[in-house]
Design an enzyme around this catalytic site. Structure first.
Site, PDB file in Angstrom:
ATOM      1  CD  GLU A  60      -1.835  -2.354   1.440  1.00 21.91           C
ATOM      2  OE1 GLU A  60      -0.728  -2.596   1.957  1.00 21.91           O
ATOM      3  OE2 GLU A  60      -2.687  -3.235   1.218  1.00 21.91           O
ATOM      4  CG  HIS A 129     -11.764  -6.031   5.091  1.00 20.37           C
ATOM      5  ND1 HIS A 129     -10.854  -6.486   6.005  1.00 20.37           N
ATOM      6  CD2 HIS A 129     -11.474  -6.653   3.923  1.00 20.37           C
ATOM      7  CE1 HIS A 129     -10.048  -7.358   5.415  1.00 20.37           C
ATOM      8  NE2 HIS A 129     -10.397  -7.476   4.149  1.00 20.37           N
TER       9      HIS A 129
END
Lengths: 326, 361
Positions: A60, A129
């Site tokens: 990321e 999430h």
């Protein structure tokens, strides 16, 4: 006009952006052959090739970091972070780097980059999430934070975000990806950032919200009108930075009451910012304190208690009554 | 190319004698130019430290000892290439087009000190450690997509190799075959932490292996060796063969910054050894003098020339009007949100009320 889900509208917007501008590049984890875990990038690699729709390593920080380098060197990167909670490993690149580059270079380098990230609850995802982290980024000068709540808005706002010369965090409520279908024009169109949408006009109280709760609040407002004659004005902010203060203040000074509904945790949430601004600007119009229905101040909970944790019907109804009876 | 202990690439030994293959591609004029750039970098550095002591500039990160690593590596870039520096890489930045005035404005805390000369692809100086590595990969990636033949060179220290961004950047660059050169100045110390406490391995260049890219270890105090190694890496990148990791073994002779006291953590003998025997300027000068390319007279002449240039740059920097807070609002967004414009108006109204009175007085 075609009826599209939000995910289809996003897919169409990305395809049109890739088609219109050779500088646009779409990349992230699993966005290529797999078409993204939610299929936002479905078929894009087949159509535009592996150079423009790129599967990155599971990285990321490198995704956002390289987006910065791509942007300064003439590209328009649209990076996907698979879930908003996965922005934490890239926090340094987004909050301390991308957001500040224009400032650090005294205007020499603008960063036309977009970070797309699904977020939001009610879909029984694993840990980290579903978290709503938008307030972290509204507290980061230099970023824009955009959150669509409909298929139509998603397309128009995403195309606008890609055009924007500054970095935009485009947070997509995953619960809405396939929940609704709407008419979405085929031709590309753009919705300016910083213009809220009055979802429903009303006179008794204003509800300020964004993302998935927009639909819940809209539904409740209809019920309240029908069953009890209560008239709520519902405003979907659509972007938090830039913020459409004018529409908010106009509405609250008209209704005299304001309720903020968001999924993010309460303390330090963007609801607190809205309450403060309303106090600063239209205090004398208020008949009641600004109230909030938000996620609780716990880490995002496990699926078994998720529905109670999120702003739900009963909590919103209770808040509306408290607001009206104050 | 001479290779001595542990695969270290060297051209000149510590006495300035050629032990490796002398680079054929550098003319006498270029050799002298390389030396002059190193000399000027050191003179700038020493002057900057004095200016900080006098309170005329703010915190400064001295580069003394690392002149060969920076000058040698940046010397091989072309104008359209990309350079990603840290706060200790002013010698490389100067080579690449940064003016002394800009550097001084930056250390003086001017808002516009971060604005680098147009026409040079010089990235703002990185303060955070290792963040610039994935960014450089992105710039290189863009060049690859645009097929413009440009290369990105990114500087970082030994401490940066402990950060996740180092590993993510090498990994991504290798996958993409991005035209980027990772240039580590291993100066042995990350503030007070020595390399042995930074990594369990002793050779940073070896880390490249894990990512499938070449790793080269070079004597960072030997400008000719650095030049040669950097040139090969840049050419390799330009040919589309992908990234290289270079570890330049060098030493920071001064403190981490002007706010740091290295005597608290660094053995005096170690410093003396690097200072007396391995100084990059001394070594190269001995070589040039032996070749008949440099003399005491030229040394003095060049130093005097620097002083004129530096005095002029300092004058210009000190005459630059102070930054105004309202300017800060112009650099946050290209199209600022309404609320930010209102905040700017507020600042302007304060300025009008207070005039130009400094809040510190």
């Amino acid at each position: 006009m075609a009826q599209l889900t939000m995910i289809q509208a996003i897919n169409q917007a990305l395809a049109q952006a890739l088609d219109q501008d050779p500088a646009v590049i779409v990349f992230g984890e699993d966005v290529g052959k797999n078409g993204g875990v939610f299929r936002a990038t479905d078929q894009l690699q087949a159509r535009f090739g592996e150079q423009r729709v790129v599967d990155t390593p599971l990285s990321e920080s490198a995704i956002i970091g390289s987006a910065i380098g791509l942007a300064v060197n003439g590209m328009k990167p649209v990076a996907e972070i698979q879930f908003m909670g996965f922005l934490y490993p890239a926090m340094d690149q987004l909050a301390s780097q991308a957001s500040r580059l224009r400032f650090r270079s005294a205007g020499r380098y603008a960063l036309p980059l977009v970070v797309r990230a699904p977020f939001g609850g009610g879909v029984r995802t694993p840990e980290l999430h579903a978290d709503s982290l938008e307030a972290l980024f509204t507290h980061t000068p230099g970023l824009k934070v955009v959150i669509p709540s409909s298929a139509y808005d998603a397309k128009g706002l995403l195309l606008q975000a890609i055009d924007d010369p500054d970095p935009v965090l485009f947070a997509e409520p995953m619960k809405l990806y396939r929940a609704i279908k709407e008419e979405v024009p085929e031709a590309p169109y753009r919705i300016p950032l910083g213009q809220a949408r009055v979802v429903r006009e009303g006179r008794d109280a204003t509800v300020l919200t964004w993302g998935a709760p927009v639909w819940l609040v809209h539904k409740l407002a209809g019920q309240l009108q029908q069953e009890r004659g209560i008239s709520l004005e519902v405003i979907d902010l659509r972007s938090l930075i830039p913020l459409d203060e004018e529409t908010i203040m106009h509405s609250v000074s008209k209704t005299g009451r304001a309720l903020v509904v968001h999924e993010a945790v309460k303390t330090g949430g963007f609801g607190a910012e809205l309450a403060s601004r309303i106090m600063e600007k239209v205090f004398l119009y208020l008949h009641a304190p600004v109230m909030r229905v938000t996620g609780y101040d716990t880490p995002y909970p496990v699926p078994q208690v998720e529905d109670e944790w999120l702003p739900h019907e009963e909590r919103i109804l209770q808040a509306v009554h408290e607001l009206l009876d104050y | 190319m001479g290779i001595c202990e542990a695969g270290l690439v060297q051209v000149l030994n510590e006495d300035g004698r050629v032990v490796g293959e002398q680079p054929q591609n550098l003319s006498d004029a270029q050799l002298k130019d390389l030396y002059r750039r190193m000399q000027w970098a050191r003179l700038f550095d020493q002057r900057a430290v004095r200016l900080q002591r006098q309170g005329r500039i703010g915190t400064y990160a001295p580069l003394e000892g690392q002149e060969a690593a920076q000058v040698g590596s940046s010397y091989v870039l072309e104008k359209g290439d990309w350079l990603f520096p840290t706060y200790r890489d002013l010698a490389a930045c100067f080579n690449f087009g940064l003016s002394y005035t800009s550097a001084l404005l930056y250390t003086m805390g001017h808002l516009e000190g971060g604005r680098l000369e147009e026409g040079y692809n010089l990235f703002p100086i990185s303060i955070m450690i290792a963040t610039q590595l994935p960014q450089a990969v992105g710039a290189a990636w863009a060049s690859k997509l645009k097929q413009d033949g440009r290369v990105a060179l990114v500087y970082f220290g030994d401490g940066a190799t402990s950060k996740g961004d180092f590993h993510e950047a090498l990994n991504l660059a290798s996958v993409l075959k991005a035209p980027v050169v990772f240039f580590c100045q291993n100066n042995q110390w990350a503030i007070s932490v020595p390399l042995s406490k930074q990594t369990g391995h002793t050779v940073i260049a070896d880390k490249a292996q894990g990512y499938g890219l070449p790793g080269v270890r070079v004597d960072g105090n030997d400008v000719l060796a650095v030049c040669q190694v950097a040139k090969e890496a840049v050419e390799r990148a330009r040919r589309g063969e992908g990234p290289t990791l270079i570890e330049a073994l060098t030493y920071r002779l001064g403190p981490h910054t002007t706010a740091d006291d290295p005597t608290r953590y660094r053995p005096a003998e170690e410093l003396e050894q690097w200072k007396q025997q391995r100084d990059p300027l001394r070594r190269f000068r001995l070589f040039l003098e032996r070749e008949g390319l440099w003399s005491e007279h030229e040394e003095e002449q060049s130093a005097a020339e620097f002083k004129t240039v530096m005095d002029e740059a300092l004058k210009k920097a000190e005459q630059t009007p102070r930054s105004q807070l309202h300017q800060a609002f112009d650099y946050v967004y290209t199209n600022p949100p309404q609320d930010l414009l209102r905040q700017k108006e507020e600042v302007l109204s304060w300025t009008q009320r207070k005039g130009s009175v400094s809040w510190h007085n």
